[in-house]
Write a protein that holds these residues in place. Structure first.
Motif, PDB file in Angstrom:
ATOM      1  N   TYR A  30      -4.875  -0.734   1.356  1.00  0.00           N
ATOM      2  CA  TYR A  30      -4.565  -0.170  -0.219  1.00  0.00           C
ATOM      3  C   TYR A  30      -5.649   1.091  -0.395  1.00  0.00           C
ATOM      4  O   TYR A  30      -5.358   1.954  -0.747  1.00  0.00           O
ATOM      5  CB  TYR A  30      -4.971  -1.064  -1.277  1.00  0.00           C
ATOM      6  N   GLY A  31      -6.721   0.631   0.150  1.00  0.00           N
ATOM      7  CA  GLY A  31      -7.901   1.899   0.117  1.00  0.00           C
ATOM      8  C   GLY A  31      -7.306   3.225   0.813  1.00  0.00           C
ATOM      9  O   GLY A  31      -7.581   4.402   0.403  1.00  0.00           O
ATOM     10  N   SER A  90      -7.237  -5.039 -12.047  1.00  0.00           N
ATOM     11  CA  SER A  90      -6.645  -4.016 -11.446  1.00  0.00           C
ATOM     12  C   SER A  90      -6.177  -2.820 -12.087  1.00  0.00           C
ATOM     13  O   SER A  90      -6.539  -1.661 -11.792  1.00  0.00           O
ATOM     14  CB  SER A  90      -5.180  -4.464 -10.671  1.00  0.00           C
ATOM     15  N   ASN A 121      -8.533   0.700 -11.432  1.00  0.00           N
ATOM     16  CA  ASN A 121      -7.463   1.864 -11.242  1.00  0.00           C
ATOM     17  C   ASN A 121      -7.759   3.028 -12.349  1.00  0.00           C
ATOM     18  O   ASN A 121      -7.854   4.181 -12.171  1.00  0.00           O
ATOM     19  CB  ASN A 121      -6.300   1.591 -10.999  1.00  0.00           C
ATOM     20  N   ARG A 153      -9.691 -10.685   1.811  1.00  0.00           N
ATOM     21  CA  ARG A 153      -9.112  -9.562   1.100  1.00  0.00           C
ATOM     22  C   ARG A 153      -9.434  -8.108   1.553  1.00  0.00           C
ATOM     23  O   ARG A 153      -8.982  -7.312   1.185  1.00  0.00           O
ATOM     24  CB  ARG A 153      -9.757  -9.715  -0.211  1.00  0.00           C
ATOM     25  N   GLN A 189       0.039   1.662  -8.822  1.00  0.00           N
ATOM     26  CA  GLN A 189      -1.231   1.374  -8.174  1.00  0.00           C
ATOM     27  C   GLN A 189      -2.118   0.049  -8.496  1.00  0.00           C
ATOM     28  O   GLN A 189      -2.406  -0.891  -7.623  1.00  0.00           O
ATOM     29  CB  GLN A 189      -2.409   2.463  -8.896  1.00  0.00           C
ATOM     30  N   THR A 238     -14.277  -2.749  -4.602  1.00  0.00           N
ATOM     31  CA  THR A 238     -13.181  -3.702  -5.104  1.00  0.00           C
ATOM     32  C   THR A 238     -13.138  -4.837  -4.939  1.00  0.00           C
ATOM     33  O   THR A 238     -13.240  -5.813  -5.889  1.00  0.00           O
ATOM     34  CB  THR A 238     -11.956  -3.185  -4.430  1.00  0.00           C
ATOM     35  N   PHE A 277      -7.468  -5.094   1.190  1.00  0.00           N
ATOM     36  CA  PHE A 277      -7.847  -3.679   0.390  1.00  0.00           C
ATOM     37  C   PHE A 277      -8.080  -2.547   1.110  1.00  0.00           C
ATOM     38  O   PHE A 277      -8.063  -1.554   0.734  1.00  0.00           O
ATOM     39  CB  PHE A 277      -9.113  -4.085  -0.421  1.00  0.00           C
ATOM     40  N   SER A 328      -0.106  -3.079  -7.324  1.00  0.00           N
ATOM     41  CA  SER A 328      -0.160  -3.065  -5.946  1.00  0.00           C
ATOM     42  C   SER A 328      -1.462  -3.926  -5.331  1.00  0.00           C
ATOM     43  O   SER A 328      -1.485  -4.715  -4.590  1.00  0.00           O
ATOM     44  CB  SER A 328      -0.086  -1.653  -5.248  1.00  0.00           C
ATOM     45  N   GLN A 329      -2.504  -3.435  -6.196  1.00  0.00           N
ATOM     46  CA  GLN A 329      -3.691  -4.110  -5.917  1.00  0.00           C
ATOM     47  C   GLN A 329      -3.807  -5.405  -6.583  1.00  0.00           C
ATOM     48  O   GLN A 329      -4.610  -6.362  -5.807  1.00  0.00           O
ATOM     49  CB  GLN A 329      -4.950  -3.305  -6.578  1.00  0.00           C
ATOM     50  N   ALA A 334       0.974  -1.145  -0.092  1.00  0.00           N
ATOM     51  CA  ALA A 334      -0.001  -0.019  -0.053  1.00  0.00           C
ATOM     52  C   ALA A 334       1.036   1.289  -0.014  1.00  0.00           C
ATOM     53  O   ALA A 334       0.585   2.461  -0.697  1.00  0.00           O
ATOM     54  CB  ALA A 334      -0.971   0.052   1.327  1.00  0.00           C
ATOM     55  N   TYR A 338     -13.726  -8.171  -8.146  1.00  0.00           N
ATOM     56  CA  TYR A 338     -12.822  -9.556  -8.220  1.00  0.00           C
ATOM     57  C   TYR A 338     -13.928 -10.792  -8.273  1.00  0.00           C
ATOM     58  O   TYR A 338     -13.181 -11.884  -8.631  1.00  0.00           O
ATOM     59  CB  TYR A 338     -11.606  -9.701  -7.449  1.00  0.00           C
TER      60      TYR A 338
END
Length: 523
Positions: free
Chosen positions: A145-146, A408, A412, A138, A122, A392, A142, A125-126, A22, A396
């Motif tokens: 990351y968020g 991803s 993004n 997840r 970005q 997110t 996430f 990473s996701q 992240a 997936y």
């Protein structure tokens, strides 16, 4: 065994992998906004005009927009770990060039290189988080990351202002150098390409990697000129400018041709066929609107406080900082809730809360104080915290693991383009509404209006008591009323924008339930 070797990332390792990954995304997203408040200092030292200095932002955004959608293909072809570490080191090296730039031209070129190299951080990473954690866990991954991609734009101007005021504008870029070195060392130890990506890369190598030069050219043409249109359109009065009109036509041609070409290509650099998945398509639409509202309001609120309430750049940045803190606190909670509560209900709740806070902002006036604005931003941040992770996660569901890189990249792109369009659209609407409100208000400022006569007479008397002559006092009174009218028109325009954002978010709630719930989502 590295974290990504395991089918399920150990709990202890998740507290290392997720924050490190992240942080790489945070570093890149931060540079989208951290240089904004330093433009005046940069222009002064390098002998550039304010208009020329804006290319420091535009060059970064344009090249970033070009590479972002094709980052999934690059990660597959080059190897995700190799590409990711290369992006981190390249971002640090290009940041060093920015910090040492002796002229504006070199700085703009260095920023373009920085955006081009950093564009993969970005989405990769996701994708790493999506592959390293099972669906049940997840949410927490996430969440890290968020926090990175949502908080970074909010604190960027404040951090950039503090660095510029206390050190030198060059440190806005140089700060990335030690961070990128440390991250590359950590990433090298923590991640490894999963088997399905290794197999896909070997398959492509065996059959010969085919580079879609036409697709790349159309992508660069479409997204590059789109970002220029969005970034400079308002400054040049949109389509009244031949340059903006030509750029818009080239962008439309490039993007339409790109979609047609990629759908027909056997080896596309962007897998647009993923949008045939209902959940993924709707998630991209929601993520687009999340970027639109988040970055649009993040840009509008500091402007409101600076232009109408007299806040400094630092004070304006501090207005939105509590919202960033709220996101940091809320997102881990949402991460733990993900998988236990229907993600659609969480998204609907987040939209409703954020819409309510924006509606509350549309009721502001001249007397609003710091904490009233900051509190409204905190409520908005709580709502936004319930959006990023569930959207997110649902994106997936139903997608095969080997598509995580491409997925991803697309999601993004949706958020970033949504943010760019949101800022540009709200800036334009602000200017148009100012003109409309001012025209309507001026219509009442006439000698025939008894309220105007009384106000003008009272102000004239006030200035005369302060020592002005009768005629001079009258001119001062008229100037004061004109300034008040202009300020009121600007206030109403900001409030119009906040209300518009509230309506947009509220209107999205019914569409959330077109998505399949997590347990039943299918392609």
């Amino acid at each position: 065994m590295t974290v990504s070797d395991a089918p399920i990332a150990p709990l202890a390792a998740s507290f290392v992998l997720a924050p490190v990954v992240a942080l790489a995304a945070f570093m890149e997203v931060l540079d989208l906004s951290i240089a904004n408040v330093a433009l005046q200092n940069i222009a002064g030292e390098l002998g550039a005009s304010a208009d020329e200095a804006t290319w420091i932002l535009t060059s970064y955004l344009a090249t970033n927009a070009i590479v972002l959608p094709m980052s999934g293909w690059l990660a597959t072809v080059l190897g995700r770990k190799r590409y990711y570490v290369g992006c981190i080191l390249g971002f640090g090296a290009s940041s060093l060039l920015c910090g040492l730039a002796p002229s504006l031209a070199i700085l703009v070129l260095s920023r373009a290189l920085q955006g081009l190299i950093g564009g993969g951080l970005q989405p990769v990473s996701q994708a790493i988080l999506a592959d390293s954690f099972p669906p049940a866990r997840r949410g927490m991954a996430f969440a890290f990351y968020g926090m990175a991609v949502v908080v970074a734009p909010a604190i960027g101007p404040t951090l950039g202002g503090w660095i510029t005021d206390n050190f030198d504008w060059r440190w806005v870029f140089l700060i990335n150098v030690p961070v990128s070195i440390a991250l590359s060392l950590l990433i090298g130890q923590l991640i490894k390409d999963p088997p399905h990506l290794i197999a896909e890369r070997l398959r492509l190598s065996a059959s010969g990697v085919r580079i879609d030069y036409v697709g790349f050219a159309l992508l660069a043409l479409g997204f590059g000129f789109l970002q220029i249109v969005l970034d400079r359109g308002q400054q040049q009065d949109w389509f009244a400018s031949h340059f903006i009109l030509a750029a818009a036509l080239l962008s439309a041609f490039g993007l339409i041709s790109f979609v047609v070409w990629e759908l027909r290509s056997e080896y596309p650099i962007v897998d647009l066929r993923l949008l045939a998945n209902r959940n993924f398509a709707l998630s991209n639409a929601l993520m687009f609107m999340l970027g639109f509202v988040l970055l649009g309001s993040t840009a509008a609120l500091p402007q409101f406080t600076q232009r109408l309430l007299g806040y400094t750049a630092m004070e304006a940045g501090m207005v939105i900082s509590p919202g960033g803190l709220a996101l940091i606190l809320v997102m881990p909670l949402v991460g733990r809730m993900t998988g236990r509560i229907d993600a659609r209900l969480m998204i609907a709740f987040g939209l409703a809360v954020a819409a309510w806070s924006l509606y509350h902002m549309s009721r502001f006036d001249f007397s609003v104080d710091y904490w009233s604005i900051a509190d409204a931003r905190v409520v908005q941040a709580v709502g936004l915290g319930f959006l990023f992770i569930p959207i997110t996660t649902l994106a997936y569901v139903g997608l095969p693991p080997e598509k995580s890189n491409s997925a991803s990249a697309l999601i993004n792109v949706s958020r970033n383009i949504g943010g760019s369009i949101g800022i540009s659209f709200l800036t334009t609407m602000l200017q148009r509404h100012v003109q409309a409100h001012q025209t309507a208000l001026v219509a009442h400022v006439t000698p025939e209006n008894p309220t105007y006569r009384a106000l003008a007479a009272g102000l004239q008397e006030h200035f005369m008591e302060a020592g002005s002559s009768g005629q001079s006092a009258l001119h001062q009174a008229q100037a004061t009323i004109a300034d008040t009218v202009a300020k009121q028109a600007l206030t109403l325009s900001f409030l119009d924008n906040f209300l518009l954002l509230a309506v947009i978010f509220a209107s999205l709630i019914p569409f959330v339930f077109l998505m399949r719930p997590e347990s039943g989502a299918q392609s």
